[in-house]
Design an enzyme around this catalytic site. Structure first.
Site, PDB file in Angstrom:
ATOM      1  CB  THR A 158      -8.019 -14.384  -1.972  1.00  0.00           C
ATOM      2  OG1 THR A 158      -8.362 -13.088  -1.482  1.00  0.00           O
ATOM      3  CG2 THR A 158      -8.961 -15.408  -1.377  1.00  0.00           C
ATOM      4  N   GLY A 340     -26.907  -7.933  23.496  1.00  0.00           N
ATOM      5  CA  GLY A 340     -25.591  -8.335  24.009  1.00  0.00           C
ATOM      6  C   GLY A 340     -25.087  -9.614  23.372  1.00  0.00           C
ATOM      7  CD  GLU A 363     -12.966  -9.601  -6.730  1.00  0.00           C
ATOM      8  OE1 GLU A 363     -13.569  -9.387  -7.790  1.00  0.00           O
ATOM      9  OE2 GLU A 363     -12.881 -10.721  -6.197  1.00  0.00           O
ATOM     10  CB  THR A 365     -12.496   0.914  -2.036  1.00  0.00           C
ATOM     11  OG1 THR A 365     -12.225   1.992  -2.955  1.00  0.00           O
ATOM     12  CG2 THR A 365     -11.183   0.332  -1.537  1.00  0.00           C
TER      13      THR A 365
HETATM   14  C1  LIG Z   1      -9.125 -10.107   2.585  1.00  0.00           C
HETATM   15  C2  LIG Z   1      -8.621  -9.464   1.333  1.00  0.00           C
HETATM   16  C3  LIG Z   1      -8.486 -10.230   0.173  1.00  0.00           C
HETATM   17  C4  LIG Z   1      -7.957  -9.657  -0.989  1.00  0.00           C
HETATM   18  N1  LIG Z   1      -7.742 -10.459  -2.094  1.00  0.00           N
HETATM   19  C5  LIG Z   1      -7.047  -9.947  -3.144  1.00  0.00           C
HETATM   20  C6  LIG Z   1      -6.634 -10.796  -4.223  1.00  0.00           C
HETATM   21  O1  LIG Z   1      -6.935 -12.005  -4.255  1.00  0.00           O
HETATM   22  N2  LIG Z   1      -5.896 -10.254  -5.220  1.00  0.00           N
HETATM   23  C7  LIG Z   1      -5.546  -8.937  -5.241  1.00  0.00           C
HETATM   24  O2  LIG Z   1      -4.861  -8.519  -6.179  1.00  0.00           O
HETATM   25  N3  LIG Z   1      -5.947  -8.111  -4.238  1.00  0.00           N
HETATM   26  C8  LIG Z   1      -6.665  -8.579  -3.195  1.00  0.00           C
HETATM   27  N4  LIG Z   1      -7.031  -7.755  -2.159  1.00  0.00           N
HETATM   28  C9  LIG Z   1      -6.658  -6.350  -2.205  1.00  0.00           C
HETATM   29  C10 LIG Z   1      -7.840  -5.399  -2.403  1.00  0.00           C
HETATM   30  O3  LIG Z   1      -8.363  -5.520  -3.696  1.00  0.00           O
HETATM   31  C11 LIG Z   1      -7.319  -4.003  -2.082  1.00  0.00           C
HETATM   32  O4  LIG Z   1      -7.083  -3.972  -0.682  1.00  0.00           O
HETATM   33  C12 LIG Z   1      -8.286  -2.914  -2.482  1.00  0.00           C
HETATM   34  O5  LIG Z   1      -8.376  -2.818  -3.882  1.00  0.00           O
HETATM   35  C13 LIG Z   1      -7.879  -1.541  -1.918  1.00  0.00           C
HETATM   36  O6  LIG Z   1      -6.537  -1.264  -2.168  1.00  0.00           O
HETATM   37  P1  LIG Z   1      -5.589  -0.794  -0.966  1.00  0.00           P
HETATM   38  O7  LIG Z   1      -5.752  -1.755   0.130  1.00  0.00           O
HETATM   39  O8  LIG Z   1      -4.243  -0.587  -1.513  1.00  0.00           O
HETATM   40  O9  LIG Z   1      -6.191   0.594  -0.497  1.00  0.00           O
HETATM   41  P2  LIG Z   1      -5.830   2.029  -1.105  1.00  0.00           P
HETATM   42  O10 LIG Z   1      -5.919   1.979  -2.575  1.00  0.00           O
HETATM   43  O11 LIG Z   1      -4.578   2.497  -0.499  1.00  0.00           O
HETATM   44  O12 LIG Z   1      -7.050   2.884  -0.545  1.00  0.00           O
HETATM   45  C14 LIG Z   1      -7.056   3.499   0.736  1.00  0.00           C
HETATM   46  C15 LIG Z   1      -8.291   4.402   0.803  1.00  0.00           C
HETATM   47  O13 LIG Z   1      -8.172   5.436  -0.185  1.00  0.00           O
HETATM   48  C16 LIG Z   1      -9.315   5.429  -1.026  1.00  0.00           C
HETATM   49  N5  LIG Z   1      -8.946   5.812  -2.377  1.00  0.00           N
HETATM   50  C17 LIG Z   1      -7.879   5.398  -3.119  1.00  0.00           C
HETATM   51  N6  LIG Z   1      -7.912   5.947  -4.332  1.00  0.00           N
HETATM   52  C18 LIG Z   1      -9.019   6.742  -4.379  1.00  0.00           C
HETATM   53  C19 LIG Z   1      -9.605   7.590  -5.374  1.00  0.00           C
HETATM   54  N7  LIG Z   1      -9.064   7.707  -6.590  1.00  0.00           N
HETATM   55  N8  LIG Z   1     -10.729   8.247  -5.055  1.00  0.00           N
HETATM   56  C20 LIG Z   1     -11.300   8.122  -3.817  1.00  0.00           C
HETATM   57  N9  LIG Z   1     -10.801   7.343  -2.849  1.00  0.00           N
HETATM   58  C21 LIG Z   1      -9.676   6.655  -3.127  1.00  0.00           C
HETATM   59  C22 LIG Z   1      -9.806   3.980  -0.993  1.00  0.00           C
HETATM   60  O14 LIG Z   1     -11.166   3.876  -1.394  1.00  0.00           O
HETATM   61  C23 LIG Z   1      -9.586   3.645   0.476  1.00  0.00           C
HETATM   62  O15 LIG Z   1     -10.644   4.149   1.238  1.00  0.00           O
HETATM   63  C24 LIG Z   1      -7.611  -8.287  -1.007  1.00  0.00           C
HETATM   64  C25 LIG Z   1      -7.792  -7.514   0.142  1.00  0.00           C
HETATM   65  C26 LIG Z   1      -8.272  -8.081   1.299  1.00  0.00           C
HETATM   66  C27 LIG Z   1      -8.402  -7.230   2.521  1.00  0.00           C
END
Ligand SMILES: Cc1cc2nc3c(=O)[nH]c(=O)nc-3n(C[C@H](O)[C@H](O)[C@H](O)COP(=O)(O)OP(=O)(O)OC[C@H]3O[C@@H](n4cnc5c(N)ncnc54)[C@H](O)[C@@H]3O)c2cc1C
Length: 380
Positions: A158, A340, A363, A365
């Site tokens: 971000t 709608g 921050e 999931t």
């Molecule tokens: C609009 C936006 C703004 C963002 N801003 C920032 C930012 O400023 N700085 C920054 O560093 N990041 C940022 N992010 C990243 C965000 O924090 C990550 O997308 C988020 O932490 C999830 O990581 P990932 O996308 O790699 O998903 P993954 O970690 O690949 O997860 C995929 C799926 O697997 C699940 N999963 C993974 N591990 C486990 C587990 N141990 N147990 C159960 N389920 C699990 C997750 O819950 C999810 O459903 C941003 C994301 C978006 C979309």
């Protein structure tokens, strides 16, 4: 226990509401449609002290507490989730990491400009191949005399393409895993540092998101933030606070969706009566209101604990988990409420729904929040 906001916080809430009614509400739909980052409005928020809420006054900030940040972010989100995300991430992530763990010369140099909104802060933890498993990052920082050489990429950052000051995490001692990660302060324009804006997001479209690329980027050791190899522990502390703010953002979106639904229910008629007279819709509203109030109490509780210097990791996770899922439910109901029309961008509820979904992902999931909470139950 006092469930009323202090008068100072109520005054702040009103100031932000008045600002948003005038400067945000009329434009939020268009910013979302065109994916425009509202730089000028962000600058104006800086003039009001909103971009340096927790920066001490000696560095030009407002020196406010966590509860104040939650109140402000909720209020902005009521009008525009993207702008609330800009404010939340700028205040809570990169800027906070620098404020809490940075060396004095970097604070002197950057905090006043971050507080005024002249500079925007960004924070790079997530990578193309690692998010939830943040310690699995691949970006490296290798020591070269009094400098470090960084290589790697950060994803979904971000303020990544509009930012000026970046805090990024990199592996410094691979074999130590999460105890081998260090934070560095980077600035726009450094040789070997590039940004690529990411488009096509479901929601939060007028917030800026980008990929950061570091190719043989050299940074002086005096741009290191915190001790060598202690960056990950510091990062967890920053995330704890950030989760309170994302919870507040979710409450604001849900509240906006509820308010829009109430307004619509008074105007729209079906079968000869306002739709708000149907019990099915009234019960929907009752659920929205109850869940959002419960969410706000969780957010405020974690903010209060943070401000009292007490542990709040699990409380922040509970606040974020519940608030984000409650907001998505509330916004989904709001779309249903509008029939709608709710499916079009004539009304803001479809935008609120798209924006709210981010709160279940960013921050940490919902699955990660549940993991944090469950771990704590067993630890106790
Ligand atoms: C609009 C936006 C703004 C963002 N801003 C920032 C930012 O400023 N700085 C920054 O560093 N990041 C940022 N992010 C990243 C965000 O924090 C990550 O997308 C988020 O932490 C999830 O990581 P990932 O996308 O790699 O998903 P993954 O970690 O690949 O997860 C995929 C799926 O697997 C699940 N999963 C993974 N591990 C486990 C587990 N141990 N147990 C159960 N389920 C699990 C997750 O819950 C999810 O459903 C941003 C994301 C978006 C979309």
């Amino acid at each position: 226990m006092d469930f009323e906001l202090p008068e100072s916080h109520q005054a702040l809430q009103k100031m932000v509401r008045d600002f948003c009614e005038k400067n945000v509400k009329p434009h939020a739909r268009e910013w979302d449609r065109s994916g425009t980052f509202p730089r000028e409005v962000v600058r104006q928020l800086g003039e009001l002290g909103i971009m340096g809420m927790q920066i001490p006054e000696e560095f030009g900030g407002a020196g406010l507490d966590t509860l104040a940040v939650a109140v402000v972010v909720e209020e902005i989100a009521r009008y525009d989730g993207s702008l609330a995300l800009t404010v939340a991430s700028h205040n809570g992530l990169g800027t906070s990491h620098l404020r809490v763990f940075g060396p004095k010369h970097l604070k002197d140099r950057f905090l006043p400009k971050l507080a005024s909104g002249e500079y925007l802060g960004a924070w790079g933890l997530t990578e193309p191949g690692s998010g939830s498993d943040a310690a699995g990052m691949k970006t490296t920082a290798v020591r070269k005399g009094d400098r470090w050489v960084l290589n790697g990429a950060k994803m979904f950052i971000t303020q990544g393409s509009v930012g000026d000051v970046f805090v990024v995490l990199a592996v410094t001692t691979k074999e130590k895993k999460q105890k081998g990660i260090t934070a560095f302060c980077l600035t726009r324009g450094m040789p070997g540092f590039s940004q690529r804006a990411i488009h096509g997001k479901l929601g939060m479209r007028s917030s800026d998101t980008a990929e950061l690329v570091m190719e043989n980027l050299e940074v002086a050791d005096d741009h290191r933030i915190g001790e060598v190899d202690s960056g990950f522990i510091d990062t967890m502390k920053i995330l704890d606070k950030g989760r309170i703010t994302i919870g507040a953002l979710a409450v604001g979106l849900g509240r906006g969706a509820l308010e829009e639904s109430v307004r619509y229910s008074r105007e729209r008629t079906a079968f000869g009566q306002p739709i708000g007279d149907f019990q099915a819709l009234r019960w929907m509203m009752a659920d929205m209101k109850t869940e959002l109030d419960a969410a706000r109490l969780l957010v405020w509780r974690s903010a209060r604990l943070a401000d009292a210097g007490k542990p709040y990791t699990v409380e922040a996770s509970m606040a974020k988990l519940f608030a984000s899922e409650a907001a998505t439910r509330a916004c989904n109901k709001a779309v249903q409420f509008h029939g709608g029309y709710g499916y079009t961008n004539e009304f803001p509820v479809e935008r609120y729904l798209r924006d709210a979904k981010l709160c279940e992902i960013g921050e940490g999931t919902s699955e990660i929040q549940r993991t944090v909470i469950a771990r704590e139950i067993y630890r106790r």
